[in-house]
Design an enzyme around this catalytic site. Structure first.
Site: not given
Ligand code: THU
Length: 159
Positions: A61, A74, A72, A112, A63, A115
């Site tokens: 991920n 994925e 994310c 999520c 940000e 994704c």
């Molecule tokens: N996140 C992911 O990278 N993948 C997921 O399936 C769930 C959430 C990340 C997004 C964000 O950077 C952090 O986790 C908190 O939500």
């Protein structure tokens, strides 16, 4: 009136019980958490995709101070695969995450909703089934296709 059911099958395995190739992919996803850029959530996610070529591609991920611009793990991995390996199908995708204390999550980490939609498109794009491994220290869920994660999915056949 009809009452219908959807049955979702998955396995829950201890890390030691995973097949060797699955364990190796989970390890790559765990390693990928260390490339995460998550200064805001402090939640570091890693994804590792095994391609039909035998190659493994990882993502994490990334940000952004402007929250919606973050992506994310994925989708980082799958977008790169779409761009760099457009002919390759993803056979298996492993996901792992570390929480703000730096520890791997106890519960298997689920993708999520956004994704899941992208996972579904990736399957459909290559007319294949993608296995998904959700790692947690308490066990790994092995899911034999994205339809188990996203029933009633919207796809290109509706357009
Ligand atoms: N996140 C992911 O990278 N993948 C997921 O399936 C769930 C959430 C990340 C997004 C964000 O950077 C952090 O986790 C908190 O939500």
């Amino acid at each position: 009136m009809e009452h219908l059911d959807i049955h979702i099958a998955y396995q829950r395995l201890a890390y030691e019980e995973l097949a060797e190739a699955d364990r190796a992919l989970v390890d790559r996803a765990k390693e990928a958490t260390f490339t995460s850029y998550a200064p805001y959530s402090r939640f570091s996610v890693g994804a590792a995709a095994l391609l039909d070529t035998g190659e493994t591609v990882c993502g994490s991920n990334q940000e952004n101070a402007a929250t919606p611009n973050g992506i994310c793990a994925e989708r980082t991995a799958l977008s790169y695969i779409g761009a760099a390996y457009p002919q390759s199908a993803v056979k298996t995708l492993a996901i792992a995450a570390r929480d703000s204390s730096g520890q791997f999550t106890e519960r298997p980490i689920p993708p999520c909703g956004m994704c899941r939609q992208v996972l579904a498109e990736t399957e459909q794009r290559h007319d294949t089934t993608m296995r998904v491994l959700l790692y947690g220290t308490s066990g790994t869920y092995v899911i034999e296709g994205v339809s188990s994660l996203l029933p009633f999915s919207f796809d290109g056949t509706f357009l």
